[in-house]
Design a protein around this motif. Sequence first.
Motif, PDB file in Angstrom:
ATOM      1  N   ASP A  86      15.307  17.024  -2.146  1.00 38.43           N
ATOM      2  CA  ASP A  86      15.011  16.481  -0.812  1.00 38.43           C
ATOM      3  C   ASP A  86      13.779  15.593  -0.851  1.00 38.43           C
ATOM      4  OD1 ASP A  86      17.173  17.775   0.220  1.00 38.43           O
ATOM      5  OD2 ASP A  86      16.032  19.464   1.068  1.00 38.43           O
ATOM      6  N   MET A  87      12.762  16.015  -1.623  1.00 36.54           N
ATOM      7  CA  MET A  87      11.557  15.195  -1.736  1.00 36.54           C
ATOM      8  C   MET A  87      11.875  13.843  -2.381  1.00 36.54           C
ATOM      9  SD  MET A  87       8.844  18.148  -2.919  1.00 36.54           S
ATOM     10  CE  MET A  87       7.575  16.961  -3.274  1.00 36.54           C
ATOM     11  N   GLU A  88      12.745  13.878  -3.404  1.00 36.31           N
ATOM     12  CA  GLU A  88      13.105  12.625  -4.069  1.00 36.31           C
ATOM     13  C   GLU A  88      13.899  11.700  -3.137  1.00 36.31           C
ATOM     14  OE1 GLU A  88      14.691  11.400  -8.478  1.00 36.31           O
ATOM     15  OE2 GLU A  88      15.725  13.040  -7.439  1.00 36.31           O
ATOM     16  N   VAL A  89      14.812  12.281  -2.354  1.00 34.43           N
ATOM     17  CA  VAL A  89      15.604  11.479  -1.397  1.00 34.43           C
ATOM     18  C   VAL A  89      14.697  10.859  -0.345  1.00 34.43           C
ATOM     19  CG1 VAL A  89      17.341  11.621   0.439  1.00 34.43           C
ATOM     20  CG2 VAL A  89      17.750  12.740  -1.764  1.00 34.43           C
ATOM     21  N   ALA A  90      13.759  11.654   0.180  1.00 33.40           N
ATOM     22  CA  ALA A  90      12.846  11.152   1.215  1.00 33.40           C
ATOM     23  C   ALA A  90      11.988  10.028   0.669  1.00 33.40           C
ATOM     24  CB  ALA A  90      11.980  12.288   1.751  1.00 33.40           C
ATOM     25  N   SER A  91      11.498  10.215  -0.560  1.00 31.59           N
ATOM     26  CA  SER A  91      10.666   9.172  -1.154  1.00 31.59           C
ATOM     27  C   SER A  91      11.490   7.903  -1.406  1.00 31.59           C
ATOM     28  CB  SER A  91      10.053   9.699  -2.457  1.00 31.59           C
ATOM     29  OG  SER A  91       9.198   8.731  -3.022  1.00 31.59           O
ATOM     30  N   THR A  92      12.732   8.101  -1.835  1.00 30.03           N
ATOM     31  CA  THR A  92      13.605   6.934  -2.033  1.00 30.03           C
ATOM     32  C   THR A  92      13.878   6.219  -0.709  1.00 30.03           C
ATOM     33  OG1 THR A  92      14.679   8.064  -3.891  1.00 30.03           O
ATOM     34  CG2 THR A  92      15.851   6.194  -2.896  1.00 30.03           C
ATOM     35  N   ARG A  93      14.036   7.022   0.364  1.00 24.54           N
ATOM     36  CA  ARG A  93      14.266   6.446   1.703  1.00 24.54           C
ATOM     37  C   ARG A  93      13.065   5.608   2.140  1.00 24.54           C
ATOM     38  NH1 ARG A  93      16.843   4.027   5.593  1.00 24.54           N
ATOM     39  NH2 ARG A  93      16.292   4.706   7.700  1.00 24.54           N
ATOM     40  N   ILE A  94      11.868   6.119   1.855  1.00 28.25           N
ATOM     41  CA  ILE A  94      10.655   5.359   2.173  1.00 28.25           C
ATOM     42  C   ILE A  94      10.667   4.017   1.450  1.00 28.25           C
ATOM     43  CG2 ILE A  94       8.136   5.292   1.900  1.00 28.25           C
ATOM     44  CD1 ILE A  94       8.150   8.340   2.341  1.00 28.25           C
ATOM     45  N   GLY A  95      11.059   4.057   0.186  1.00 30.35           N
ATOM     46  CA  GLY A  95      11.105   2.819  -0.585  1.00 30.35           C
ATOM     47  C   GLY A  95      12.116   1.818  -0.017  1.00 30.35           C
ATOM     48  N   GLU A  96      13.284   2.327   0.413  1.00 27.09           N
ATOM     49  CA  GLU A  96      14.306   1.434   0.974  1.00 27.09           C
ATOM     50  C   GLU A  96      13.822   0.787   2.276  1.00 27.09           C
ATOM     51  OE1 GLU A  96      17.662   3.946   1.405  1.00 27.09           O
ATOM     52  OE2 GLU A  96      18.343   3.707  -0.693  1.00 27.09           O
ATOM     53  N   GLU A 151       0.823  -1.207   0.000  1.00 25.93           N
ATOM     54  CA  GLU A 151       0.000   0.000   0.000  1.00 25.93           C
ATOM     55  C   GLU A 151       0.854   1.253   0.000  1.00 25.93           C
ATOM     56  OE1 GLU A 151      -3.215   0.148  -0.376  1.00 25.93           O
ATOM     57  OE2 GLU A 151      -3.335  -2.049  -0.477  1.00 25.93           O
ATOM     58  N   ILE A 152       2.021   1.186   0.665  1.00 26.78           N
ATOM     59  CA  ILE A 152       2.897   2.363   0.698  1.00 26.78           C
ATOM     60  C   ILE A 152       3.628   2.517  -0.627  1.00 26.78           C
ATOM     61  CG2 ILE A 152       4.971   3.338   1.788  1.00 26.78           C
ATOM     62  CD1 ILE A 152       4.036   2.137   4.421  1.00 26.78           C
ATOM     63  N   ASN A 153       4.023   1.395  -1.198  1.00 34.33           N
ATOM     64  CA  ASN A 153       4.829   1.458  -2.412  1.00 34.33           C
ATOM     65  C   ASN A 153       4.067   2.101  -3.580  1.00 34.33           C
ATOM     66  OD1 ASN A 153       7.452   0.664  -2.016  1.00 34.33           O
ATOM     67  ND2 ASN A 153       7.024  -1.518  -2.210  1.00 34.33           N
ATOM     68  N   ASN A 154       2.761   1.844  -3.667  1.00 34.37           N
ATOM     69  CA  ASN A 154       1.979   2.387  -4.793  1.00 34.37           C
ATOM     70  C   ASN A 154       1.991   3.909  -4.815  1.00 34.37           C
ATOM     71  OD1 ASN A 154       1.384  -0.109  -5.861  1.00 34.37           O
ATOM     72  ND2 ASN A 154      -0.544  -0.303  -4.735  1.00 34.37           N
ATOM     73  N   PRO A 155       1.555   4.567  -3.714  1.00 28.32           N
ATOM     74  CA  PRO A 155       1.610   6.047  -3.758  1.00 28.32           C
ATOM     75  C   PRO A 155       3.043   6.563  -3.771  1.00 28.32           C
ATOM     76  CG  PRO A 155       0.915   5.273  -1.580  1.00 28.32           C
ATOM     77  CD  PRO A 155       0.915   4.079  -2.483  1.00 28.32           C
ATOM     78  N   ASN A 156       3.940   5.819  -3.107  1.00 31.20           N
ATOM     79  CA  ASN A 156       5.331   6.287  -3.084  1.00 31.20           C
ATOM     80  C   ASN A 156       5.939   6.222  -4.486  1.00 31.20           C
ATOM     81  OD1 ASN A 156       7.662   7.173  -1.451  1.00 31.20           O
ATOM     82  ND2 ASN A 156       8.576   5.253  -2.184  1.00 31.20           N
ATOM     83  N   GLY A 157       5.550   5.204  -5.266  1.00 28.84           N
ATOM     84  CA  GLY A 157       6.023   5.139  -6.653  1.00 28.84           C
ATOM     85  C   GLY A 157       5.493   6.306  -7.477  1.00 28.84           C
ATOM     86  N   LEU A 158       4.218   6.665  -7.244  1.00 27.81           N
ATOM     87  CA  LEU A 158       3.643   7.821  -7.941  1.00 27.81           C
ATOM     88  C   LEU A 158       4.368   9.094  -7.562  1.00 27.81           C
ATOM     89  CD1 LEU A 158       1.423   8.921  -9.810  1.00 27.81           C
ATOM     90  CD2 LEU A 158      -0.069   9.070  -7.797  1.00 27.81           C
ATOM     91  N   LEU A 159       4.691   9.230  -6.272  1.00 28.59           N
ATOM     92  CA  LEU A 159       5.422  10.417  -5.824  1.00 28.59           C
ATOM     93  C   LEU A 159       6.786  10.512  -6.517  1.00 28.59           C
ATOM     94  CD1 LEU A 159       4.708  10.438  -1.963  1.00 28.59           C
ATOM     95  CD2 LEU A 159       3.914  12.108  -3.653  1.00 28.59           C
ATOM     96  N   LEU A 160       7.476   9.375  -6.536  1.00 29.32           N
ATOM     97  CA  LEU A 160       8.801   9.385  -7.180  1.00 29.32           C
ATOM     98  C   LEU A 160       8.682   9.772  -8.653  1.00 29.32           C
ATOM     99  CD1 LEU A 160      10.529   6.201  -5.660  1.00 29.32           C
ATOM    100  CD2 LEU A 160      11.284   8.578  -5.435  1.00 29.32           C
ATOM    101  N   LEU A 161       7.644   9.234  -9.308  1.00 32.46           N
ATOM    102  CA  LEU A 161       7.453   9.556 -10.730  1.00 32.46           C
ATOM    103  C   LEU A 161       7.148  11.032 -10.912  1.00 32.46           C
ATOM    104  CD1 LEU A 161       7.199   8.457 -13.646  1.00 32.46           C
ATOM    105  CD2 LEU A 161       4.778   8.050 -13.164  1.00 32.46           C
ATOM    106  N   ASN A 162       6.233  11.573 -10.102  1.00 34.43           N
ATOM    107  CA  ASN A 162       5.849  12.995 -10.220  1.00 34.43           C
ATOM    108  C   ASN A 162       6.990  13.921  -9.833  1.00 34.43           C
ATOM    109  OD1 ASN A 162       3.319  12.278 -11.120  1.00 34.43           O
ATOM    110  ND2 ASN A 162       2.383  12.400  -9.068  1.00 34.43           N
ATOM    111  N   ILE A 163       7.762  13.506  -8.800  1.00 33.43           N
ATOM    112  CA  ILE A 163       8.889  14.356  -8.387  1.00 33.43           C
ATOM    113  C   ILE A 163       9.902  14.438  -9.517  1.00 33.43           C
ATOM    114  CG2 ILE A 163      10.866  14.466  -6.807  1.00 33.43           C
ATOM    115  CD1 ILE A 163       9.017  13.307  -4.634  1.00 33.43           C
ATOM    116  N   SER A 164      10.127  13.360 -10.174  1.00 29.00           N
ATOM    117  CA  SER A 164      11.072  13.372 -11.288  1.00 29.00           C
ATOM    118  C   SER A 164      10.572  14.299 -12.403  1.00 29.00           C
ATOM    119  CB  SER A 164      11.253  11.946 -11.821  1.00 29.00           C
ATOM    120  OG  SER A 164      12.111  11.934 -12.932  1.00 29.00           O
ATOM    121  N   PHE A 165       9.254  14.215 -12.654  1.00 28.75           N
ATOM    122  CA  PHE A 165       8.673  15.112 -13.667  1.00 28.75           C
ATOM    123  C   PHE A 165       8.771  16.562 -13.224  1.00 28.75           C
ATOM    124  CE2 PHE A 165       4.889  17.497 -15.032  1.00 28.75           C
ATOM    125  CZ  PHE A 165       5.128  17.540 -16.392  1.00 28.75           C
ATOM    126  N   MET A 166       8.464  16.819 -11.926  1.00 35.93           N
ATOM    127  CA  MET A 166       8.501  18.183 -11.418  1.00 35.93           C
ATOM    128  C   MET A 166       9.918  18.749 -11.470  1.00 35.93           C
ATOM    129  SD  MET A 166       5.486  19.182 -10.710  1.00 35.93           S
ATOM    130  CE  MET A 166       5.880  20.642  -9.757  1.00 35.93           C
TER     131      MET A 166
END
Length: 602
Positions: free
Chosen positions: A412-422, A357-372
């Motif tokens: 920072d947002m991308e690092v935090a999201s990556t940390r969540i994934g790890e 459940e966490i990975n799904n929104p976290n993957g979207l965040l990582l994708l959007n952060i990269s776009f942003m």
Amino acid sequence: MFWEHFFRLVKKHAMLFLLIPLICGFGATLIARHEFTSSDPSQNSYYGYKQSILASLGAYAPYAFMEKGGMLDGYIIQLTRAIGREMRARIDIVSRKLDDTQESAIIRDVDVVLCMVQTERTRQYFDFTKPYAINTFTLVKRKGATAPSDYHNAINAGRFVFNTDGAYYELNHEKISNAGLAPTAEDALRMIDSGQYDYTVLENYTAQRIVGMMYLENVEIAGDTDEIVEYSFAVRKGNPELLDIFKRGMVKLQNTGQFSKIQSRWVEKRFLISQSSRNVIMSSIMIGVGISLFVLLLFFVWTVMLQEEVGIRTAELSSEIEVRKKTEAQLLANQAQLIQADKLAAIGTLASGIAHEINNPNGLLLLNISFMKRLSCDLLNKLDEKKQDEEEELAGIPYSMLKEHLPNLLNDMEVASTRIGEIVEDLKDFSRSDDKEWREYFSVNDSVRAALRLLEHNLRKSTSNLEIKLTPGLPKIYGSIQKIEQVVINLILNASQSIDDPSKRISVSTSWNPDRKEVSISVEDEGCGIPKENLPVLRDPFFTTKRDTGGTGLGLSISDTIVKSHRGQLDITSKVGKGTKVTLYLPVLDEAELKDDNEKLS
């Protein structure tokens, strides 16, 4: 086979084996008692002590001797004192060598000689009372010499030697013409021992004492003779009143029964036993003693065998009880581990679902952060081309400041999201079931890093002095990465829980020992330490000092089991008030060694 059968028979019929010898021993004792009590004092000679006590008085026990305290005692002494009491006379006893009759005959400073033999010479100087004791003479011979059938006829054959201070020579010196002479009995015995002569005749109790004391290897007692010697009180001639005192004193003691009492005390029937009766008694006693010893031996053997059986059975029962206790403890430990494993499995299932459940929104965040990030870069470039006013505010932030901080915010947002994934991936790995397919070669540094990531929040609260030293390029070990991670997590948690001051240090390090071919993981803290008496039981299931705070006592027990399954070991050193260091040693095996080791384990 014979002895085994014999011992079984003794065990089975122990009382019968004890009863028969006891009856035989009792019978032998009755025979000895009969011989003892049936001996006739009038037909037997005095048989004195085997070991006499030499007193300065001159006679030997039981007639007279000196006690350890210097007091004179014995048959003659008590008889003399009793006469003094009866006749109201004071008698001072002077210590003399009274068995030397020649010396006694010329003594001028005494009135009475207490123990004297009547001879032709002594009767010239003394008057005598009736004898109070009768003794025999004993024939003493050289070992190997044949005892003469009639020693009277052999006295003048040149093989006899006599002591001139003895009673026999005093009584029979007129009959002795061709015999050796010695000044004392000791000298006569030495001459026999040296082979100069073969025989001598001594008073019975004197022979017993001297032969026993001198330890002459070539001298032995042949037996009693048919001659007797009488001992009397001797009063110097010209003293009829004094002689009358002793005569009447003897009569009074006999009439009142005191004489019999004194005589029975010192010269009982045990001193009136003939040599033949003595031999019968001694034989009976020896038989009784032998039988008794045999009975005691049988009883001892039976007791020892019984004790051995009891000891064996007791040891077996103790071993069974110990095995049962260990089995019960192991069952409880296994049950607790199953419960713990079930809890972990449930947590793992929940963690897997939560991670999904966490990975799904976290993957979207990582994708959007990269776009942003790409979008913000293009927008900022366009605004710079159009010469955007630096002071104009966008979202309440001046453009100049936004241009500087926006890329950093997005990073920072991308690092935090990556940390969540790890973290989610670490949770999924930690909760994954440890099937055989998950056993692989891995670096212990990866296990330590994963454990530190999971415990980062806990460590921040526990200490501000965390020290991490991971040796790079460690050889890989074979096993379960998540199991080793579980051990490291348990060790770090224990270290953090032992610290009560955030300034105290926790150190986590890895190393490689090429000589022993093993890697090690060390967790050291400056916490409260472990008492010395608790160190041997730290790995025991359910042992814990944190039960009030929820401790189960299974952490180190499970960790130790995991380490042993990886062919490693845990080493724990601690000092109260200083801290604890736990080192995990794991061997590095190549494929050939691993295959050989697995074959040994199987």
